[in-house]
Design a protein around this motif. Structure first.
Motif, short mmCIF file in Angstrom:
data_model
loop_
_atom_site.label_atom_id
_atom_site.label_comp_id
_atom_site.label_asym_id
_atom_site.label_seq_id
_atom_site.Cartn_x
_atom_site.Cartn_y
_atom_site.Cartn_z
N LEU A 79 0.81 -1.21 0.00
CA LEU A 79 0.00 0.00 0.00
C LEU A 79 0.85 1.27 0.00
CD1 LEU A 79 -2.59 -1.04 2.73
CD2 LEU A 79 -3.04 -0.88 0.27
N GLY A 80 1.93 1.22 -0.75
CA GLY A 80 2.78 2.40 -0.83
C GLY A 80 3.81 2.49 0.28
N ALA A 81 3.76 1.59 1.24
CA ALA A 81 4.78 1.58 2.28
C ALA A 81 5.80 0.51 1.93
CB ALA A 81 4.16 1.28 3.63
N SER A 82 7.02 0.71 2.41
CA SER A 82 8.05 -0.26 2.12
C SER A 82 8.62 -0.78 3.43
CB SER A 82 9.15 0.41 1.29
OG SER A 82 10.27 -0.43 1.25
N VAL A 83 8.76 -2.11 3.51
CA VAL A 83 9.24 -2.68 4.75
C VAL A 83 10.11 -3.88 4.41
CG1 VAL A 83 7.08 -3.98 4.99
CG2 VAL A 83 8.51 -3.65 6.99
N THR A 84 11.19 -4.09 5.17
CA THR A 84 12.05 -5.23 4.86
C THR A 84 11.33 -6.52 5.26
OG1 THR A 84 13.08 -5.13 7.04
CG2 THR A 84 14.17 -3.94 5.29
N TRP A 85 11.63 -7.60 4.52
CA TRP A 85 11.05 -8.90 4.86
C TRP A 85 11.45 -9.33 6.26
CZ3 TRP A 85 7.06 -11.35 3.11
CH2 TRP A 85 6.64 -11.14 1.80
N GLU A 86 12.69 -8.91 6.62
CA GLU A 86 13.17 -9.18 7.97
C GLU A 86 12.13 -8.77 9.01
OE1 GLU A 86 17.08 -9.73 8.29
OE2 GLU A 86 15.86 -10.96 9.61
N ARG A 87 11.64 -7.54 8.83
CA ARG A 87 10.70 -6.99 9.81
C ARG A 87 9.32 -7.64 9.69
NH1 ARG A 87 12.28 -2.61 12.74
NH2 ARG A 87 14.45 -2.01 12.35
N VAL A 88 8.99 -8.07 8.48
CA VAL A 88 7.71 -8.79 8.33
C VAL A 88 7.79 -10.09 9.14
CG1 VAL A 88 6.15 -9.92 6.72
CG2 VAL A 88 7.30 -7.80 6.05
N VAL A 89 8.92 -10.79 8.99
CA VAL A 89 9.09 -12.04 9.74
C VAL A 89 8.98 -11.79 11.24
CG1 VAL A 89 10.74 -13.86 10.31
CG2 VAL A 89 10.46 -13.14 7.94
N ILE A 90 9.67 -10.72 11.70
CA ILE A 90 9.63 -10.39 13.12
C ILE A 90 8.19 -10.20 13.58
CG2 ILE A 90 10.21 -8.59 14.81
CD1 ILE A 90 12.81 -8.18 13.33
N PHE A 91 7.45 -9.41 12.79
CA PHE A 91 6.07 -9.11 13.16
C PHE A 91 5.25 -10.39 13.24
CE2 PHE A 91 1.71 -8.07 11.81
CZ PHE A 91 1.35 -7.26 12.87
N VAL A 92 5.37 -11.23 12.20
CA VAL A 92 4.54 -12.44 12.15
C VAL A 92 4.88 -13.37 13.33
CG1 VAL A 92 4.05 -14.52 10.82
CG2 VAL A 92 4.20 -12.30 9.67
N VAL A 93 6.18 -13.58 13.56
CA VAL A 93 6.55 -14.48 14.65
C VAL A 93 6.08 -13.92 15.99
CG1 VAL A 93 8.50 -15.53 15.88
CG2 VAL A 93 8.53 -15.40 13.40
N ALA A 94 6.29 -12.61 16.20
CA ALA A 94 5.91 -12.00 17.48
C ALA A 94 4.41 -12.16 17.72
CB ALA A 94 6.30 -10.52 17.50
N ILE A 95 3.62 -11.90 16.67
CA ILE A 95 2.17 -12.02 16.84
C ILE A 95 1.79 -13.49 17.10
CG2 ILE A 95 -0.06 -11.78 15.66
CD1 ILE A 95 1.18 -9.16 16.64
#
Lengths: 295, 327
Positions: A140-156
C-alpha cells in the motif's frame, strides 16, 4: 496516505516486539510480585546468542542456511535463559517470596553483573547481526524489509500462543488464578510453587524469543537490555501491572507512539512524549488501562 | 526526649565531620574520596527518607541532576556565591519533587518504582535535548574554590544527618513509620498517607538537589550521563548494603562502597559488577546490611553478658527497628 501507512506498519512492527518483552515482565510480576530488572539482561543475552550463532555460521558453516541457524538460535537461547531463570528462581525469588524490595535489588544486581560480563566478552561496540531474510516488501505504498515482516509475524504468533495457553489450558487457568490471588489459589489446591516456576519459564522463553527476533533487525549492544527495560516498564504501567491484555495494548500503543514520534520529530523526543502520555493516563487511571489492582 | 540521648548522634556526627575535614583537605586518598562520600551519603540519606514512608524512589538521579544543573547555571550566568547556588539547586529540585510526587504518588509500590525509574531516564534524555543547558555536552566551567567546596560538603552532610535524626525522633518520624507499616491505620488516625509521602519525597528532593549543587561546584562540569539510572541504582545499593534500618547505614554504605570503588579503579570499568555482586550477596547473607549486622552482633554480645544471670534462654530481644521507633 503513504506516510500514514508507513507509520502504521513501523508502529505495528516495533509494537509487536515490545509486546513480547512486556508480556514476560508483567507475567513474572503477576505471578510472584517481582519487579524483574533481570528481564532486560535476559533479553540481551538472547540477542547476543543470536549474534554468536549467526556470525559463526556465516564465517564457518557456509553450507548451512541462515534461517536454520536462526531457528537454532531460538532453541539455544530458550534453553539457556530457562536454565538462568530456574537458577534465579531457586536462588532468589523463592527465598524472597512476595518481598518486593529484596527481589528488586537482587535482579538489579544480576542485571548489572550481566551487563559487564557481556561488555567484557563482546566489547561495548555495537554488533550488527548478519541478515536472515533479504529484500523488501511493498505494501500500500509503504516499504518494509522482509526481515521486519518475519519479526512481526513471529511476534504475533507467539503472543497468540501465549494468550491461548493462558486462556485454555489447565496450567494457564491456574496461572491466572495465582496472578489474581495467590492465597486463594493455594486454597483451591493449586501448587503455587510449580505455577510460579511455569511463570518464570514462560517469561524467560518470551525474553529469548524477543531477543533473538530483534537481533538481525537492529544492532546488539550491552546496554540494549536496559533500554528495552525502560520501555517495558512504561508499557506495563500503561497497561496495568500484572495484566497480560494490558501488556498487549500497552505495547501496541507505545510502538505506535514511537513510530509517529520518530517520523515527526526524533526517537528521543518520542520517548519523552510517550512518558508524558503515561503520566497523563496515570492521572485518570492509576491502575493502568487494564489493571484491576487496588491502590 | 532527654538531652542525653543527643550525645551519641551529635558526638558521632561531630567526629565524622572533623575526620572528613582533616582527610578531605589533606593530600592523601581522603582528598579523592571524601567529596564523593559526602555526595553519595547525602543521596543515600535522601533515598532512605522516602523508603521510610514505604516507597522506593529511583528518580534520585533526576533530582540530583536538577540541583546540579541549577547550581551550575547560577554560577555561570549570575556568578552567584557557592551557598546561594547550592540552596537554589536544592529548592528547584524540591519543587520538581513536589510536581512529580503530586502527579505520580497516586500509585505506590511497584508502579511507583517503575514510574520513577522511567522518569529518571526521561529527565536525562530531556537534558541531552535542551540546548540552553548544553545538550549532550552539558555545562562546563563552574568555578569555585575547591577547599571551600569540600568544607561545605562535609559540613552540609553532617547537618543533614543531624536534621534527619531529629526528624526520625519527632512526631513526623512516627507518622512516617505508621504510613510505611500500616497505611490504612494511618488514614484512620487522620494522617493522609499521600501527603506524608509527598512531604518525604519533597524533603528528599531538596537533599538530592543540594548534593547535586555541591557536585556541580566540585567537578566544575555537569553532563547528562552523570544523572542516569546508574546513580539511582548505586544509591539504592549504598542504602541496602549499609542497612536501611539505621540512618548510619546509609552513610556507612556510601562510605564503604565509594572507598572500595576508588581502590578498585585499577580494575577499570568493573564498577557495576562491584555494586551488582555486592547487592546480590548482601541481600542473601546480610539482609539488614552492614550496620544491621553489626547491631545484631553487638546486641548478642551484650545480651550474653547480661543474659547469664537474668535471661538464660537467650531469647532474642525485639527487633531493633521497633525498639528505636518506640524511643
Amino acid at each position: 496516505m503513504d506516510l500514514f501507512v508507513q507509520m502504521t506498519v513501523n508502529g505495528l512492527q516495533i509494537g509487536s516486539v515490545y509486546i513480547l518483552f512486556a508480556l514476560g515482565l508483567t507475567l513474572i510480576f503477576g505471578v510472584m510480585q517481582v519487579v524483574n530488572f533481570a528481564h532486560g539482561a535476559l533479553f540481551a543475552i538472547a540477542a547476543y546468542t543470536a549474534y554468536v550463532i549467526l556470525t559463526y555460521g556465516a564465517d564457518h558453516l557456509p553450507g548451512v542456511p541462515a534461517w536454520l541457524l536462526y531457528i537454532g538460535s531460538f532453541a539455544v537461547a530458550t534453553v539457556l535463559l530457562g536454565l538462568i531463570g530456574i537458577a534465579l528462581y531457586y536462588a532468589f525469588f523463592k527465598r524472597f517470596a512476595g518481598d518486593l524490595i529484596s527481589t528488586l535489588i537482587v535482579t538489579i544486581g544480576f542485571a548489572l553483573v550481566v551487563e559487564v560480563i557481556v561488555r567484557e566478552t563482546f566489547s561495548a561496540q555495537p554488533k550488527s547481526v548478519p541478515p536472515v531474510v533479504e529484500g523488501r516488501l511493498s505494501l500500500l505504498g509503504a516499504s518494509v524489509t522482509w526481515e521486519r515482516v518475519v519479526i512481526f509475524v513471529v511476534a504475533i504468533a507467539v503472543t497468540v500462543a501465549v494468550a491461548a495457553f493462558v486462556r485454555t489450558t489447565m496450567t494457564g487457568t491456574a496461572l491466572r488464578a495465582v496472578t489474581s490471588d495467590a492465597e486463594a489459589a493455594a486454597l483451591q489446591g493449586i501448587n503455587v510453587t510449580r505455577i510460579a516456576l511455569v511463570g518464570v519459564l514462560l517469561a524467560t522463553t518470551l525474553a529469548a524469543v524477543a531477543g533473538v527476533l530483534i537481533a538481525p533487525a537492529t544492532v546488539v549492544t550491552p546496554t540494549m537490555g536496559f533500554e528495552f527495560l525502560m520501555k517495558g516498564f512504561v508499557i506495563i504501567i500503561l497497561g496495568g501491572l500484572g495484566s497480560l491484555t494490558g501488556a498487549i495494548y500497552g505495547g501496541l500503543l507505545v510502538g505506535m507512539a514511537e513510530s509517529v514520534g520518530t517520523q515527526m520529530l526524533d526517537l528521543t523526543t518520542a520517548t519523552i512524549f510517550t512518558f508524558c502520555v503515561v503520566i497523563l493516563v496515570l492521572l485518570f487511571r492509576p491502575q493502568g488501562l487494564m489493571g484491576h489492582a487496588e491502590l | 526526649m532527654r538531652s542525653s540521648e543527643w550525645l551519641v548522634p551529635v558526638g558521632v556526627t561531630a567526629a565524622a565531620v572533623v575526620i572528613g575535614l582533616v582527610t578531605g583537605l589533606g593530600d592523601g586518598v581522603g582528598a579523592l574520596v571524601v567529596p564523593w562520600i559526602c555526595i553519595h551519603a547525602l543521596l543515600a540519606m535522601a533515598m532512605r527518607l522516602v523508603m521510610q514512608v514505604g516507597e522506593i524512589n529511583l528518580a534520585v538521579g533526576a533530582f540530583y541532576g536538577i540541583g546540579a544543573y541549577t547550581a551550575a547555571q547560577m554560577n555561570l550566568l549570575l556568578e552567584a556565591p557557592l551557598l546561594v547556588s547550592v540552596v537554589a539547586g536544592g529548592l528547584l529540585a524540591g519543587a520538581a519533587a513536589l510536581v512529580f510526587g503530586g502527579l505520580v504518588l497516586r500509585v505506590s509500590g511497584a508502579a511507583f518504582i517503575l514510574v520513577s525509574f522511567a522518569a529518571n531516564e526521561v529527565l536525562r534524555l530531556t537534558l541531552t535535548k535542551t540546548e540552553w543547558v548544553g545538550g549532550n555536552s552539558g555545562l562546563v566551567g563552574v568555578f569555585a574554590d575547591p577547599r571551600a567546596v569540600v568544607t561545605a560538603m562535609v559540613i552540609v552532610t553532617g547537618v543533614v544527618a543531624l536534621l534527619l535524626v531529629m526528624l526520625e525522633r519527632s512526631r513526623w518520624g512516627r507518622q512516617f513509620a505508621v504510613v510505611e507499616n500500616k497505611p490504612l491505620l494511618a488514614s484512620c488516625a487522620g494522617i493522609n498517607p499521600r501527603s506524608v509521602k509527598l512531604i518525604a519525597l519533597v524533603a528528599s528532593g531538596v537533599i538530592c538537589g543540594v548534593a547535586g549543587g555541591l557536585f556541580a561546584h566540585y567537578s566544575s562540569v555537569v553532563a547528562p550521563p552523570d544523572f542516569s539510572y546508574m546513580i539511582s541504582i548505586s544509591v539504592l545499593a549504598f542504602v541496602m548494603i549499609g542497612g536501611r534500618d539505621h540512618l548510619l547505614g546509609a552513610v556507612v554504605g556510601a562510605a564503604v562502597l565509594t572507598y572500595l570503588t576508588e581502590e578498585m579503579r585499577m580494575f577499570g570499568a568493573y564498577e557495576p559488577v562491584i555494586y551488582g555482586g555486592a547487592l546480590m550477596i548482601a541481600m542473601v547473607l546480610m539482609p539488614k546490611g552492614l550496620v544491621g549486622a553489626a547491631h545484631d552482633v553487638l546486641r548478642r554480645v551484650t545480651d550474653s553478658r547480661r543474659g547469664s544471670s537474668s535471661d538464660p534462654t537467650g531469647e532474642p530481644s525485639p527487633a531493633p527497628r521497633e525498639k528505636e521507633r518506640a524511643s
